[in-house]
Design a protein around this motif. Structure first.
Motif, PDB file in Angstrom:
ATOM      1  N   LEU A  11      50.844  25.309  42.908  1.00 55.18           N
ATOM      2  CA  LEU A  11      49.475  25.758  43.089  1.00 55.18           C
ATOM      3  C   LEU A  11      49.237  27.068  42.370  1.00 55.18           C
ATOM      4  N   LEU A  12      48.034  27.201  41.843  1.00 54.52           N
ATOM      5  CA  LEU A  12      47.647  28.397  41.104  1.00 54.52           C
ATOM      6  C   LEU A  12      47.163  29.468  42.061  1.00 54.52           C
ATOM      7  N   ALA A  13      47.443  30.698  41.735  1.00 52.76           N
ATOM      8  CA  ALA A  13      46.953  31.807  42.549  1.00 52.76           C
ATOM      9  C   ALA A  13      45.457  31.747  42.652  1.00 52.76           C
ATOM     10  N   SER A  14      44.929  32.212  43.802  1.00 51.86           N
ATOM     11  CA  SER A  14      43.529  31.963  44.102  1.00 51.86           C
ATOM     12  C   SER A  14      42.568  33.008  43.580  1.00 51.86           C
ATOM     13  N   GLY A  15      42.986  33.885  42.712  1.00 51.82           N
ATOM     14  CA  GLY A  15      42.059  34.844  42.108  1.00 51.82           C
ATOM     15  C   GLY A  15      41.264  34.208  40.999  1.00 51.82           C
ATOM     16  N   LEU A  16      40.248  34.902  40.523  1.00 52.69           N
ATOM     17  CA  LEU A  16      39.401  34.427  39.442  1.00 52.69           C
ATOM     18  C   LEU A  16      39.610  35.279  38.210  1.00 52.69           C
ATOM     19  N   ALA A  17      39.709  34.600  37.066  1.00 49.79           N
ATOM     20  CA  ALA A  17      39.894  35.339  35.815  1.00 49.79           C
ATOM     21  C   ALA A  17      38.545  35.722  35.236  1.00 49.79           C
ATOM     22  N   CYS A  18      38.354  36.963  34.969  1.00 51.91           N
ATOM     23  CA  CYS A  18      37.102  37.432  34.374  1.00 51.91           C
ATOM     24  C   CYS A  18      37.352  38.800  33.786  1.00 51.91           C
ATOM     25  N   SER A  19      36.867  39.019  32.586  1.00 48.90           N
ATOM     26  CA  SER A  19      37.100  40.307  31.935  1.00 48.90           C
ATOM     27  C   SER A  19      35.818  41.096  31.877  1.00 48.90           C
ATOM     28  N   THR A  20      35.891  42.355  32.264  1.00 43.97           N
ATOM     29  CA  THR A  20      34.728  43.222  32.254  1.00 43.97           C
ATOM     30  C   THR A  20      35.055  44.499  31.506  1.00 43.97           C
ATOM     31  N   THR A  21      34.171  44.893  30.612  1.00 42.52           N
ATOM     32  CA  THR A  21      34.358  46.141  29.888  1.00 42.52           C
ATOM     33  C   THR A  21      33.153  47.027  30.140  1.00 42.52           C
ATOM     34  N   GLN A  22      33.392  48.255  30.552  1.00 41.95           N
ATOM     35  CA  GLN A  22      32.321  49.189  30.871  1.00 41.95           C
ATOM     36  C   GLN A  22      32.184  50.256  29.788  1.00 41.95           C
ATOM     37  N   ALA A  23      30.993  50.801  29.693  1.00 42.99           N
ATOM     38  CA  ALA A  23      30.711  51.980  28.871  1.00 42.99           C
ATOM     39  C   ALA A  23      31.194  51.836  27.442  1.00 42.99           C
ATOM     40  N   GLN A  24      30.833  50.712  26.811  1.00 42.44           N
ATOM     41  CA  GLN A  24      31.189  50.535  25.409  1.00 42.44           C
ATOM     42  C   GLN A  24      30.178  51.271  24.541  1.00 42.44           C
ATOM     43  N   ASP A  25      30.617  51.682  23.369  1.00 40.36           N
ATOM     44  CA  ASP A  25      29.744  52.443  22.490  1.00 40.36           C
ATOM     45  C   ASP A  25      29.050  51.575  21.452  1.00 40.36           C
ATOM     46  N   LYS A  26      29.697  50.485  21.055  1.00 36.41           N
ATOM     47  CA  LYS A  26      29.127  49.674  19.986  1.00 36.41           C
ATOM     48  C   LYS A  26      27.771  49.124  20.390  1.00 36.41           C
ATOM     49  N   ALA A  27      26.794  49.298  19.506  1.00 40.85           N
ATOM     50  CA  ALA A  27      25.448  48.756  19.704  1.00 40.85           C
ATOM     51  C   ALA A  27      24.856  49.157  21.047  1.00 40.85           C
ATOM     52  N   GLY A  28      25.237  50.327  21.581  1.00 40.84           N
ATOM     53  CA  GLY A  28      24.678  50.788  22.834  1.00 40.84           C
ATOM     54  C   GLY A  28      25.040  49.935  24.026  1.00 40.84           C
TER      55      GLY A  28
END
Length: 816
Positions: A11-28
């Motif tokens: 069985l696979l671990a029950s978390g969810l994969a999702c990537s979040t990036t904050q405060a990026q500079d490119k294109a505001g």
């Protein structure tokens, strides 16, 4: 005697994969959230420096989605919401062929794009010339459906459709459309013929997608989604109501009214399965008391009242004019029977893509025209006209969940207005003869549904969703969304199935419903999953009530309560991923189980706990780093004593797995003893301070690991608190102070290489790949410059853990 061991699923671990990036500079860019496939799910721009205007829409899409020359984004609609946002939706095309379930929306205020969201499919070199004709593909589709009779084979229904649409060419016979769709088994984009197949016997209606190269069915998306003047009408479920209707001649009233949109009409199928043969319900004095008869004709009033109440709710609460926001007529058909003459009533109600249909029930149900059922089924129509969530697996579960949300919201709103007594959080309480109702939103477990993502009662999703497996558990796994909504409304605290202790302060039905509606109508797309729903509902709450508001906190913490994402920590809903653990459970405790565990201040005696016990909410004993501890444990038996192995783990570095060096603290030889056994272990000085998990596994199979569904035995989880240790002994001895999922990994799925991009271009100093069991994989090679060679990996899902020396980053990826 015991049965022989069968193969067990990992069985696979029950978390969810999702990537979040904050405060990026490119294109505001202020925030970017990536889907599990590695494509942008949400891009939010800085309010003080918007990067694009709506006039720059094509540029924004091209730059942010990195469109190739074969990709086209064509505008499909623009809507203005009550907050003043303009939502401009674009459908994706590849080499001129529409990509099903793929669209992207720009959200703008005063012409400036505030954010972009949606689902974009990155397609390689796909041949868009079909190898088989539409007619040949249709034969494959019909063979797949296997009906005895189809709607276009019924001359009356064909004539009725032509009349209804005022189009002599209208027909139910499917017309093939060439599209690109994800193959439900492989997940890969596939050129396919799409057909709308409406079967009359047995009843079904679905979009059937046939591979244009091989003729095999690659996807089924159900359209029929099984659910479960002023007249005085004594309804079956909502008392005596005043219903708008009309009179055509003196002394003849019928259940049709045109004060709401283009009208609400209710018809009598007379226990048949033909819409065109249905007739009006009529009454001479407009006092319909005699309809309370043995034939249950009074439920016609419930259907008519339910449609009117549903129209009023959408109009008065959300400003939406009927299900399509264009005043569409709502037609209801009562006394429907899919197999007339068999003596068994139809135990269902459904939206067929254009009308409401209600059966009379049989052994399980009374006639299915209750108010929350009306709201639920018309809710499917709202979903079809907004997010259009594909009816399978997680998106299908959310399709069902949103319909339950609207059933509950409409029932509470109407009951409060009219003084009715209803059970808001029970769906179908008025129609169920055998149980309190079909589903409970406040306690999904009571009706066999999960209240936690991949927790108890979660039904595994499937690559072959059909009606026989409930399209991948859509009526079961909807419990997660139902319970999330309940928590947003009512709040509450507790510990969920994956050991997360939560506390939610509810914000009431009005705010919760507005957030849910904005999530469904503005942000979600056809293929969205639970991780996307979390991202988008937080954004919806932010739009409505502001960043950091009580509503944003409630939404975020309610998702944490149901096992999706992290709790709110003041970051606008974007917080480090919580530690989640794989599933471990004995499939049978008929012969043996753990009956005693004692460590420090923790002592628990017990009987069998159905293969798994979550004791993480119990008082956690404190273990000081560098000290020797003694743990006691014993096995219980229902009859003969069998040889049992004990393995006890402690997650010292709190990374969510028990496979790191030194974390298997006890491993005993086989023993048939029923007496208490003891073992000693030393807490490493490198253990991370704070609360972490202890897992005790007892099995009669020595191969059982920390992440197994195994045949006989039991697993018990507890909490322990580490003191006197280090902040964190990270990968390869590198100190890291926190765990996060906020980094970019692409392409995902991967073939030969993964690109890793840490926030602020931080240097990658350590990389580790774990399989679904949590075991480290050694065939990968980090080549520097953010490149990980994964060519040697077998196909499957893995967890990537990366460190920059201060922060450990973790998320999943798929190797193709």
């Amino acid at each position: 005697m015991k049965k022989k061991y069968s193969a067990v699923a990992v069985l696979l671990a029950s978390g969810l994969a999702c990537s979040t990036t904050q405060a990026q500079d490119k294109a505001g860019i202020q925030q970017k959230v990536l889907s599990e496939k590695g494509t942008p799910e949400l891009i939010a721009f800085r309010a003080d420096a918007p990067a694009y205007t709506l006039n720059d829409a094509r540029k924004a899409l091209a730059e942010q989605l990195q469109l190739a020359t074969s990709d086209q984004m064509l505008r499909s609609k623009t809507e203005i919401d009550p907050l003043g946002y303009a939502h401009e939706r674009y459908d994706q095309y590849y080499k001129g062929i529409k990509v099903e379930h793929a669209s992207y929306t720009l959200h703008a205020k005063q012409g400036s794009v505030q954010s972009m969201s949606g689902n974009f499919e990155r397609i390689g070199n796909l041949n868009v010339t079909p190898a088989i004709s539409a007619s040949a593909a249709l034969q494959s589709a019909l063979q797949f459906v296997g009906a005895k009779k189809y709607m276009w084979q019924d001359a009356r229904e064909e004539a009725g459709l032509k009349e209804e649409q005022n189009n002599p060419a209208a027909t139910y016979k499917p017309q093939g459309e060439l599209v690109i769709v994800n193959n439900q088994e492989t997940g890969k984009p596939t050129l396919a013929w799409k057909f709308n197949v409406y079967a009359q016997l047995p009843l079904s209606r679905a979009y059937i997608y046939v591979d244009a190269a091989t003729g095999t069915v690659v996807l089924q998306d159900a359209i029929i989604k099984h659910a479960a003047g002023t007249a005085t009408f004594a309804t079956a479920y909502s008392g005596t109501r005043s219903l708008a209707n009309e009179t055509v001649v003196a002394g003849q009233y019928r259940l049709r009214e045109y004060t709401r949109g283009l009208g609400i009409e209710t018809y009598n199928c007379r226990k048949g399965n033909s819409y065109t043969s249905a007739v009006d319900f009529t009454d001479a004095d407009n006092s319909w008391t005699e309809y309370n008869n043995a034939n249950f004709d009074n439920v016609a009033g419930d259907a008519h009242f339910g449609a009117q109440a549903t129209f009023d709710y959408w109009k008065l609460v959300h400003g939406r004019s009927s299900y399509d926001n264009a005043n569409a007529k709502i037609k209801s058909y009562v006394h429907f029977d899919d197999t007339p003459g068999d003596g068994v009533g139809y135990e269902n109600a459904y939206w067929n893509g254009s009308v409401m249909t209600y059966g009379d029930g049989a052994t399980r149900f009374r006639p299915l025209t209750a108010l929350d059922v009306c709201g639920h089924e018309i809710g499917h129509a709202v979903c079809e006209k907004t997010a259009n969530l594909t009816y399978q697996n997680e998106s299908g579960a959310m399709n069902e969940g949103f319909s339950d949300i609207w059933g509950a919201a409409i029932e509470e709103y109407t009951a409060a207005k009219l003084g009715l007594t209803k059970s808001t959080w029970i769906i179908g309480e008025d129609i169920d003869k055998q149980r309190p109702g079909l589903r409970s939103m406040s306690n999904p477990n009571a009706e066999g549904q999960p209240d936690t993502y991949k927790g108890t009662y979660w039904k595994a999703t499937t690559t072959s969703p059909t009606q026989s497996n409930d399209y991948g558990g859509v009526h079961t796994n909807s419990g997660v969304l139902n319970h999330w909504f309940y928590r947003v409304v009512a709040g509450g605290s507790g510990t969920n199935d994956i050991g997360s202790a939560f506390n939610v302060t509810g914000v009431g039905m009005d705010a919760a419903a507005k957030i849910a509606y904005r999530t469904e109508s503005v942000y979600l797309t056809a293929s969205s999953n639970y991780a996307a729903a979390r991202t988008y509902s937080i954004q919806a709450a932010t739009d409505l009530y502001g960043a950091g508001s009580a509503q944003v906190q409630a939404v975020t913490n309610a998702w944490y309560a149901v096992g999706v994402g992290a709790a709110y920590s003041g970051g606008g809903g974007t917080t480090p991923t919580p530690t989640t653990y794989c599933t471990s459970k004995g499939n049978s405790v008929a012969y043996e189980f753990i009956d005693y565990v004692s460590l420090g201040t923790l002592t628990r005696s017990s009987g069998a706990d159905a293969g798994y016990y979550n004791g993480t909410a119990l008082t956690a004993p404190t273990l000081t780093a560098g000290t020797t501890q003694t743990i006691s444990f014993s096995a219980g038996f229902t009859g003969s004593a069998y040889s049992e192995y004990f393995k006890i783990y402690i997650d010292y570095n709190q990374n969510g797995v028990f496979t790191d060096a030194g974390e298997l603290v006890v491993s005993t030889a086989a023993s048939t003893s029923t007496t208490t056994r003891s073992a000693s272990f030393t807490v490493p000085v490198s253990a991370k301070n704070g609360k972490t998990r202890l897992r005790a596994v007892m099995s009669d199979n020595s191969a059982t690991t920390s992440c197994n569904a195994y045949s006989y035995g039991e697993t018990e989880d507890y909490s322990v608190t580490i003191s006197g240790g280090t902040t964190f002994a990270g990968l390869n001895g590198i100190s890291a102070s926190r765990v996060s999922s906020q980094f970019d990994v692409y392409p995902n799925p991967a073939t030969d290489r993964l690109n890793i991009a840490l926030p602020n271009n931080a240097e990658v100093v350590s990389v580790q790949v774990l399989d679904v069991r949590g075991a480290a994989i050694s065939v990968t090679r980090y080549e520097g410059n953010g490149q990980l060679n994964v060519a040697g990996l077998a196909k499957g899902m893995y967890t990537l853990t990366v460190s920059d020396g201060q922060t450990t980053y973790r998320q999943r990826f798929v190797k193709e």
